[in-house]
Design a protein around this motif. Structure first.
Motif, PDB file in Angstrom:
ATOM      1  N   PRO A 167       0.811  -1.238   0.000  1.00  0.00           N
ATOM      2  CA  PRO A 167       0.000   0.000   0.000  1.00  0.00           C
ATOM      3  C   PRO A 167       0.833   1.271   0.000  1.00  0.00           C
ATOM      4  O   PRO A 167       0.322   2.333  -0.364  1.00  0.00           O
ATOM      5  CB  PRO A 167      -0.828  -0.122   1.282  1.00  0.00           C
ATOM      6  N   ASN A 168       2.099   1.182   0.393  1.00  0.00           N
ATOM      7  CA  ASN A 168       2.940   2.374   0.445  1.00  0.00           C
ATOM      8  C   ASN A 168       3.734   2.594  -0.834  1.00  0.00           C
ATOM      9  O   ASN A 168       4.541   3.523  -0.914  1.00  0.00           O
ATOM     10  CB  ASN A 168       3.901   2.298   1.633  1.00  0.00           C
ATOM     11  N   SER A 169       3.508   1.737  -1.820  1.00  0.00           N
ATOM     12  CA  SER A 169       4.195   1.876  -3.102  1.00  0.00           C
ATOM     13  C   SER A 169       3.331   2.693  -4.047  1.00  0.00           C
ATOM     14  O   SER A 169       2.155   2.381  -4.247  1.00  0.00           O
ATOM     15  CB  SER A 169       4.484   0.501  -3.703  1.00  0.00           C
ATOM     16  N   VAL A 170       3.919   3.739  -4.614  1.00  0.00           N
ATOM     17  CA  VAL A 170       3.165   4.628  -5.499  1.00  0.00           C
ATOM     18  C   VAL A 170       4.139   5.293  -6.460  1.00  0.00           C
ATOM     19  O   VAL A 170       5.309   5.519  -6.128  1.00  0.00           O
ATOM     20  CB  VAL A 170       2.377   5.681  -4.677  1.00  0.00           C
ATOM     21  N   GLY A 171       3.669   5.600  -7.666  1.00  0.00           N
ATOM     22  CA  GLY A 171       4.525   6.253  -8.646  1.00  0.00           C
ATOM     23  C   GLY A 171       4.277   7.743  -8.730  1.00  0.00           C
ATOM     24  O   GLY A 171       3.340   8.280  -8.128  1.00  0.00           O
ATOM     25  N   GLY A 172       5.126   8.426  -9.510  1.00  0.00           N
ATOM     26  CA  GLY A 172       4.979   9.858  -9.694  1.00  0.00           C
ATOM     27  C   GLY A 172       6.307  10.527  -9.977  1.00  0.00           C
ATOM     28  O   GLY A 172       7.195   9.944 -10.602  1.00  0.00           O
ATOM     29  N   VAL A 173       6.462  11.745  -9.473  1.00  0.00           N
ATOM     30  CA  VAL A 173       7.669  12.546  -9.705  1.00  0.00           C
ATOM     31  C   VAL A 173       8.189  13.065  -8.377  1.00  0.00           C
ATOM     32  O   VAL A 173       7.484  13.793  -7.664  1.00  0.00           O
ATOM     33  CB  VAL A 173       7.377  13.742 -10.636  1.00  0.00           C
ATOM     34  N   LEU A 174       9.424  12.706  -8.043  1.00  0.00           N
ATOM     35  CA  LEU A 174      10.089  13.229  -6.844  1.00  0.00           C
ATOM     36  C   LEU A 174      10.925  14.444  -7.223  1.00  0.00           C
ATOM     37  O   LEU A 174      11.541  14.474  -8.299  1.00  0.00           O
ATOM     38  CB  LEU A 174      10.991  12.173  -6.214  1.00  0.00           C
ATOM     39  N   LEU A 175      10.955  15.435  -6.337  1.00  0.00           N
ATOM     40  CA  LEU A 175      11.694  16.673  -6.570  1.00  0.00           C
ATOM     41  C   LEU A 175      12.715  16.886  -5.461  1.00  0.00           C
ATOM     42  O   LEU A 175      12.375  16.784  -4.271  1.00  0.00           O
ATOM     43  CB  LEU A 175      10.718  17.846  -6.636  1.00  0.00           C
ATOM     44  N   LEU A 187      12.339  17.784  -1.594  1.00  0.00           N
ATOM     45  CA  LEU A 187      11.479  18.954  -1.528  1.00  0.00           C
ATOM     46  C   LEU A 187      10.001  18.608  -1.647  1.00  0.00           C
ATOM     47  O   LEU A 187       9.171  19.165  -0.937  1.00  0.00           O
ATOM     48  CB  LEU A 187      11.854  19.939  -2.640  1.00  0.00           C
ATOM     49  N   GLY A 188       9.661  17.711  -2.559  1.00  0.00           N
ATOM     50  CA  GLY A 188       8.256  17.404  -2.762  1.00  0.00           C
ATOM     51  C   GLY A 188       8.055  16.178  -3.627  1.00  0.00           C
ATOM     52  O   GLY A 188       9.006  15.603  -4.168  1.00  0.00           O
ATOM     53  N   PHE A 189       6.773  15.771  -3.755  1.00  0.00           N
ATOM     54  CA  PHE A 189       6.425  14.574  -4.515  1.00  0.00           C
ATOM     55  C   PHE A 189       5.085  14.799  -5.203  1.00  0.00           C
ATOM     56  O   PHE A 189       4.092  15.140  -4.546  1.00  0.00           O
ATOM     57  CB  PHE A 189       6.354  13.364  -3.580  1.00  0.00           C
ATOM     58  N   TYR A 190       5.088  14.626  -6.520  1.00  0.00           N
ATOM     59  CA  TYR A 190       3.835  14.643  -7.278  1.00  0.00           C
ATOM     60  C   TYR A 190       3.367  13.198  -7.390  1.00  0.00           C
ATOM     61  O   TYR A 190       3.936  12.402  -8.123  1.00  0.00           O
ATOM     62  CB  TYR A 190       4.047  15.249  -8.660  1.00  0.00           C
ATOM     63  N   GLU A 191       2.350  12.865  -6.630  1.00  0.00           N
ATOM     64  CA  GLU A 191       1.920  11.471  -6.468  1.00  0.00           C
ATOM     65  C   GLU A 191       0.787  11.135  -7.425  1.00  0.00           C
ATOM     66  O   GLU A 191      -0.189  11.871  -7.548  1.00  0.00           O
ATOM     67  CB  GLU A 191       1.478  11.249  -5.022  1.00  0.00           C
ATOM     68  N   LEU A 192       0.914   9.992  -8.083  1.00  0.00           N
ATOM     69  CA  LEU A 192      -0.100   9.521  -9.022  1.00  0.00           C
ATOM     70  C   LEU A 192      -1.046   8.515  -8.356  1.00  0.00           C
ATOM     71  O   LEU A 192      -0.719   7.928  -7.320  1.00  0.00           O
ATOM     72  CB  LEU A 192       0.560   8.862 -10.229  1.00  0.00           C
ATOM     73  N   ASP A 193      -2.170   8.326  -8.970  1.00  0.00           N
ATOM     74  CA  ASP A 193      -3.112   7.260  -8.614  1.00  0.00           C
ATOM     75  C   ASP A 193      -2.353   5.930  -8.628  1.00  0.00           C
ATOM     76  O   ASP A 193      -1.567   5.646  -9.533  1.00  0.00           O
ATOM     77  CB  ASP A 193      -4.225   7.261  -9.671  1.00  0.00           C
ATOM     78  N   ARG A 194      -2.583   5.098  -7.617  1.00  0.00           N
ATOM     79  CA  ARG A 194      -1.850   3.826  -7.530  1.00  0.00           C
ATOM     80  C   ARG A 194      -2.201   2.860  -8.655  1.00  0.00           C
ATOM     81  O   ARG A 194      -1.459   1.901  -8.912  1.00  0.00           O
ATOM     82  CB  ARG A 194      -2.111   3.143  -6.170  1.00  0.00           C
ATOM     83  N   ARG A 195      -3.295   3.102  -9.349  1.00  0.00           N
ATOM     84  CA  ARG A 195      -3.616   2.268 -10.493  1.00  0.00           C
ATOM     85  C   ARG A 195      -2.647   2.495 -11.644  1.00  0.00           C
ATOM     86  O   ARG A 195      -2.537   1.662 -12.545  1.00  0.00           O
ATOM     87  CB  ARG A 195      -5.052   2.542 -10.956  1.00  0.00           C
TER      88      ARG A 195
END
Length: 474
Positions: A167-175, A187-195
């Motif tokens: 449940p703690n695994s998720v994709g996106g963009v780390l900054l 600095l931040g994380f743009y988090e995507l839907d886990r699907r």
């Protein structure tokens, strides 16, 4: 005897292998459907590298005096030997993404290139989200009302999409702030839907005092049934609070049916073709985006107003040509487009027999790209007579980079191939760098050196100047 430190399958080295089981009815070169699970690649330790034969390096014209200055594997992390993915350079430091070997979470590796013959790994970052891999990193100097310094944008992908036990695994963009590359700060994380598996490739650019990320999240549309887009533009001017500005849905194009499911395209040529966003780049001024949408081609947008981009045009393919628009690069001040097509399955009903190769297009009129030439190598048509071992990434082109009139192509087993594009209608190979047991994923060209990331062997550094081994590497 060469030591086999770790074996990984083609399913892990292929660009589109995302750790998700999918139906084999899906089209060519996508979602891992046609990957030959039996092909293997090696991940070597630094000691193992010493057992390899010398790299081959030959060149003429402006690449005649390069030599291999260094070849170094990334450090083990908690006893684990990860493998590398893409490579980028900024202000004398190399940034290497990592792939999925040994469970992934290898993070981004930073190398000090003060002495190019002795790269020193000085930091690891972006490896804090469990069960993910960090393939792509772009670093730029930015100056916004919220942040001034060197900003790194890192693509994050789940090794197993939407896994109920993770449940703690998720994709996106780390900054990250990498103003001090030896001490990156999250600095931040743009988090995507886990699907969504995650962001596979991305690009970071600036527009005045604004910083934006262009994100490619393959199959986001398909996996979320149209709720999310494969291509998104994200404002990262305040890296601690990234904000989506815009997303694109190919259904707006006349040639795409309204019932498009986010992946299967009933193309006018009668083929059912795969459509998804694999990669994206911009020109140096952040005015135009070039989005690699696989069989839909390279789609070009005017992004001067990133909240309201304008579709301009796209590249197209012959009826018998698999599209597979994988990555892009620009030449001649943005008037020439280089399009690499990653085709790992060289055969298909109704298609030419060929592994992926490169196309060069005139885009002075961005609403009407015009094909000037196609660049192939001996690998392109080296297809086994039987299906055994036919599907392989080893013989397809991967990523392009351009410096001046020279095109640099990462080519998996072919290493790095250097092409003179002074006449873009007649590209000519002028050099090739091929490590022993090569599996070159990425290439990056700086003023003083060429960097290559070999999935099994780590960082390669080529510098100018002859050495006493006839230009044959180590």
């Amino acid at each position: 005897m060469k030591k086999k430190k770790l074996l990984i399958t083609t399913a892990l080295i292929g660009t589109m292998a995302f750790g998700t089981t999918v139906s084999t009815t899906l089209a060519h070169d996508a979602l891992g459907s046609d990957v030959n699970k039996g092909e293997e690649r090696l991940v070597f330790s630094n000691d193992d590298l010493k057992t390899l034969s010398s790299s081959l390096l030959n060149g003429t014209k402006n690449v005649s005096n390069f030599h291999e200055a260094a070849a170094v594997q990334i450090n083990e992390l908690d006893g684990v030997q990860n493998n590398t993915a893409d490579v980028y350079a900024h202000k004398g430091y190399a940034y290497l993404g990592t792939h999925t070997a040994n469970g992934a979470n290898g993070g981004v590796r930073v190398f000090d290139l003060k002495d190019p013959s002795n790269p020193v790994e000085v930091a690891i970052f972006a490896n804090d989200i469990p069960h993910t891999w960090q393939e792509k990193v772009i670093v730029k100097s930015v100056n916004t009302p919220h942040f001034k310094g060197d900003l790194a944008a890192v693509s994050i992908q789940q090794t197993s999409r939407n896994h109920s036990n993770r449940p703690n695994s998720v994709g996106g963009v780390l900054l990250y702030d990498v103003s001090d590359p030896t001490a990156p700060k999250k600095l931040g994380f743009y988090e995507l839907d886990r699907r969504i598996t995650g962001t596979h490739e991305l690009y970071l650019t600036t527009q005045g005092n604004r910083a934006i990320v262009l994100a490619s999240s393959p199959y986001a549309d398909y996996y979320t049934h149209g709720e999310n887009e494969d291509f998104q533009i994200i404002d990262v001017s305040d890296p601690s609070s990234p904000e989506k500005l815009w997303g694109w849905d190919p259904r707006e194009l006349e040639e795409i049916d309204n019932d498009f499911n986010g992946y299967h395209w009933n193309a006018p040529d009668g083929h059912t073709r795969p459509v998804f966003n694999h990669s994206v780049i911009t020109d140096n001024n952040g005015q135009y985006a070039y989005v690699s949408m696989w069989d839909l081609g390279t789609v070009i947008f005017d992004i001067k107003d990133p909240e309201n981009p304008k579709y301009l045009g796209r590249t197209e393919y012959r009826d018998d040509q698999k599209g597979a628009a994988h990555s892009a690069a620009l030449a001649r001040g943005g008037n020439i487009l280089i399009e690499t097509r990653e085709v790992s399955n060289p055969v298909g009903d109704g298609y030419e027999d060929a592994y992926g190769y490169t196309r060069i297009l005139d885009i002075k009129d961005k609403t009407n790209p015009v094909l000037l030439s196609e660049f192939t190598t001996e690998l392109t048509f080296d297809i086994p007579e039987t299906s055994q071992g036919r599907t392989t990434f080893a013989k397809t082109v991967h990523d392009p980079k351009v410096q001046g009139n020279t095109l640099y192509l990462s080519y998996y087993s072919g290493g790095v191939i250097m092409v003179d594009i002074t006449n873009p209608s007649n590209p000519t190979e002028i050099g090739r760098y091929t490590p022993d047991e090569a599996n070159v994923w990425g290439v990056f060209v700086d003023r003083n050196y060429i960097l290559a990331s070999d999935m099994g062997q780590g960082l390669k550094v080529l510098t100018r100047g002859h050495q006493g081994n006839n230009g044959k590497g180590r």
